[in-house]
Motif scaffolding. Structure first.
Motif, PDB file in Angstrom:
ATOM      1  N   GLU A   1       0.656  -1.179  -0.049  1.00  0.00           N
ATOM      2  CA  GLU A   1      -0.428  -0.097   0.117  1.00  0.00           C
ATOM      3  C   GLU A   1       0.992   1.399  -0.123  1.00  0.00           C
ATOM      4  OE1 GLU A   1      -2.768   0.225   3.023  1.00  0.00           O
ATOM      5  OE2 GLU A   1      -3.808  -1.841   2.321  1.00  0.00           O
TER       6      GLU A   1
ATOM      7  N   VAL B   1       1.279   2.875  -3.239  1.00  0.00           N
ATOM      8  CA  VAL B   1       0.075   3.766  -3.896  1.00  0.00           C
ATOM      9  C   VAL B   1       0.188   4.502  -2.872  1.00  0.00           C
ATOM     10  CG1 VAL B   1      -2.676   3.830  -3.437  1.00  0.00           C
ATOM     11  CG2 VAL B   1      -1.598   1.126  -3.604  1.00  0.00           C
ATOM     12  N   GLU B   2       0.498   5.149  -1.773  1.00  0.00           N
ATOM     13  CA  GLU B   2       0.333   6.749  -1.060  1.00  0.00           C
ATOM     14  C   GLU B   2       1.682   7.705  -1.806  1.00  0.00           C
ATOM     15  OE1 GLU B   2       0.751   4.733   3.582  1.00  0.00           O
ATOM     16  OE2 GLU B   2       0.647   6.536   3.113  1.00  0.00           O
TER      17      GLU B   2
ATOM     18  N   TYR C   1       0.584   8.986  -5.214  1.00  0.00           N
ATOM     19  CA  TYR C   1      -0.635   9.366  -4.321  1.00  0.00           C
ATOM     20  C   TYR C   1      -0.377  11.138  -4.045  1.00  0.00           C
ATOM     21  CZ  TYR C   1      -4.538  11.847  -2.314  1.00  0.00           C
ATOM     22  OH  TYR C   1      -5.512  12.481  -2.065  1.00  0.00           O
TER      23      TYR C   1
ATOM     24  N   SER D   1      -2.139  13.261  -7.208  1.00  0.00           N
ATOM     25  CA  SER D   1      -2.941  13.240  -7.105  1.00  0.00           C
ATOM     26  C   SER D   1      -3.566  13.866  -7.562  1.00  0.00           C
ATOM     27  CB  SER D   1      -3.268  13.379  -5.268  1.00  0.00           C
ATOM     28  OG  SER D   1      -2.506  13.600  -5.157  1.00  0.00           O
TER      29      SER D   1
ATOM     30  N   PHE E   1      -7.460   5.179  -8.733  1.00  0.00           N
ATOM     31  CA  PHE E   1      -6.288   4.855  -7.332  1.00  0.00           C
ATOM     32  C   PHE E   1      -7.038   3.093  -7.514  1.00  0.00           C
ATOM     33  CE2 PHE E   1      -4.912   8.552  -7.831  1.00  0.00           C
ATOM     34  CZ  PHE E   1      -2.570   8.702  -7.167  1.00  0.00           C
ATOM     35  N   THR E   2      -8.478   3.297  -7.246  1.00  0.00           N
ATOM     36  CA  THR E   2      -8.952   1.845  -6.694  1.00  0.00           C
ATOM     37  C   THR E   2      -8.420   0.921  -7.614  1.00  0.00           C
ATOM     38  OG1 THR E   2     -10.203   3.278  -6.236  1.00  0.00           O
ATOM     39  CG2 THR E   2     -10.539   0.694  -6.943  1.00  0.00           C
TER      40      THR E   2
ATOM     41  N   TRP F   1      -5.195   0.060  -8.032  1.00  0.00           N
ATOM     42  CA  TRP F   1      -4.891  -1.019  -6.968  1.00  0.00           C
ATOM     43  C   TRP F   1      -4.964  -2.258  -7.786  1.00  0.00           C
ATOM     44  CZ3 TRP F   1      -1.963  -1.892  -3.076  1.00  0.00           C
ATOM     45  CH2 TRP F   1      -2.353  -2.992  -2.168  1.00  0.00           C
TER      46      TRP F   1
ATOM     47  N   PRO G   1      -6.324  17.799  -3.320  1.00  0.00           N
ATOM     48  CA  PRO G   1      -7.759  17.009  -3.557  1.00  0.00           C
ATOM     49  C   PRO G   1      -7.659  17.657  -1.945  1.00  0.00           C
ATOM     50  CG  PRO G   1      -6.400  15.887  -3.806  1.00  0.00           C
ATOM     51  CD  PRO G   1      -5.490  16.716  -4.660  1.00  0.00           C
TER      52      PRO G   1
ATOM     53  N   ILE H   1      -9.150   6.888   0.176  1.00  0.00           N
ATOM     54  CA  ILE H   1      -8.181   6.164  -0.889  1.00  0.00           C
ATOM     55  C   ILE H   1      -8.117   4.785  -0.257  1.00  0.00           C
ATOM     56  CG2 ILE H   1      -6.846   5.815  -2.523  1.00  0.00           C
ATOM     57  CD1 ILE H   1      -7.924   8.641  -4.045  1.00  0.00           C
ATOM     58  N   LEU H   2      -6.895   5.643   0.618  1.00  0.00           N
ATOM     59  CA  LEU H   2      -6.288   4.220   1.085  1.00  0.00           C
ATOM     60  C   LEU H   2      -7.138   3.455   1.648  1.00  0.00           C
ATOM     61  CD1 LEU H   2      -2.890   5.923   2.235  1.00  0.00           C
ATOM     62  CD2 LEU H   2      -3.666   4.382   0.421  1.00  0.00           C
TER      63      LEU H   2
ATOM     64  N   LEU I   1      -8.895   0.680  -0.317  1.00  0.00           N
ATOM     65  CA  LEU I   1      -8.347  -0.043  -1.091  1.00  0.00           C
ATOM     66  C   LEU I   1      -8.056  -1.915   0.106  1.00  0.00           C
ATOM     67  CD1 LEU I   1      -5.046   1.546  -1.546  1.00  0.00           C
ATOM     68  CD2 LEU I   1      -6.742   1.231  -2.779  1.00  0.00           C
TER      69      LEU I   1
END
Lengths: 204, 82
Positions: A28, A31-32, A35, A39, A64-65, A68, B59, B67-68, B71
């Motif tokens: 994860e 992803v951060e 982002y 973003s 982002f979904t 993932w 944002p 969002i996190l 997941l």
């Protein structure tokens, strides 16, 4: 929250493809990191197209979904991550606008002097550099091409709406927008093989 | 197929505006033509370059957390009632 580790620092510096590989492994933190990188531009793009904060948030969340869920389908050999993300956001935004035709008033004039307001120095430099190149390339377009591209890309109108706005047939609108993109690419000077010598422009 | 038309199809693919017939034609052609694959990829890069001209807007901070959280699969906790 734990202390930042060497691994965390590595993630912040990793390139997009490496982060996508980590996402495939369900990390994860990758992803951060993405982002943090994307973003702002994604939200800016989504706002530009939908003109509604709530929709723009939904779009960024969906991007982002998808990232993932479908990280395994991203193939760095086929292109950089940024275009993939921006295209995804743009498509989602246009779909949303189509469904919610009444969420915004379409303004008569598109603001051609878009300002970049990044919050981070490195990001700003990257933006300015690429932004300058693109602005220079935009200057090479014909007026008709530039207007069509502005409406389609920056105002986020569908191609049908561009045709209506300009009072031209849909086929002509598509040709203008596509020619504009091809011409930009030719001026941005990414060297390519066989198709390089072909005319960028087509009338019809 | 003539190259001018293929260039236009590659641009349409990058823009996401191919109609169904064009898509079938172009996807079939892409299988056999590395040059068009490269062209389509580079047009995608131009789309990203264009996005650099868009205003970057941060944002709301709550979005990141949302969002996190989305997941993760819902934690196996006490049963929830609706």
């Amino acid at each position: 929250m734990t202390e930042p580790t060497t691994d965390d620092r590595e993630i912040r510096r990793a390139d997009d493809a490496a982060l996508m590989a980590r996402i495939v492994d369900r990390d994860e933190r990758a992803v951060e990191a993405l982002y943090a990188r994307y973003s702002g531009p994604l939200y800016g793009l989504s706002l530009q197209v939908t003109r509604a904060d709530r929709f723009a948030q939904d779009i960024v969340q969906e991007v982002f979904t998808t990232l993932w869920k479908d990280a395994g389908r991203y193939d760095p050999q086929r292109g950089a991550l940024a275009p993939w993300l921006f295209t995804l956001a743009r498509h989602k935004a246009i779909d949303l606008v189509r469904r919610e035709q009444n969420i915004r008033k379409r303004t008569a004039d598109v603001d051609l002097e878009l300002k970049v307001a990044p919050d981070d120095v490195a990001q700003a430099a990257w933006h300015n550099l690429r932004g300058e190149r693109v602005r220079a390339a935009m200057a090479e377009l014909t007026e008709a091409q530039r207007v069509a591209l502005d409406l389609a890309f920056f105002a986020g109108l569908t191609h049908v709406e561009v045709a209506e706005r300009l009072g031209i047939p849909l086929g002509t609108a598509k040709t203008r927008i596509r020619s504009a993109l091809l011409k930009l690419r030719d001026h941005l000077g990414d060297s390519l093989s066989e198709h390089e010598d072909m005319p960028a422009e087509t009338a019809r | 197929m003539d190259h001018r038309r293929l260039r236009m199809l590659a641009a349409g693919a990058a823009l996401g505006d191919l109609d169904p017939a064009e898509r079938v034609t172009f996807v079939a052609h892409l299988m056999t033509c590395p040059a068009c694959r490269a062209l389509k990829a580079s047009l995608g890069d131009v789309m990203a370059d264009l996005a650099c001209l868009l205003p970057e807007v941060q944002p709301p901070p709550t979005l990141r957390a949302e969002i996190l959280a989305s997941l993760r699969p819902p934690a196996a906790g006490p049963p929830r009632f609706r």
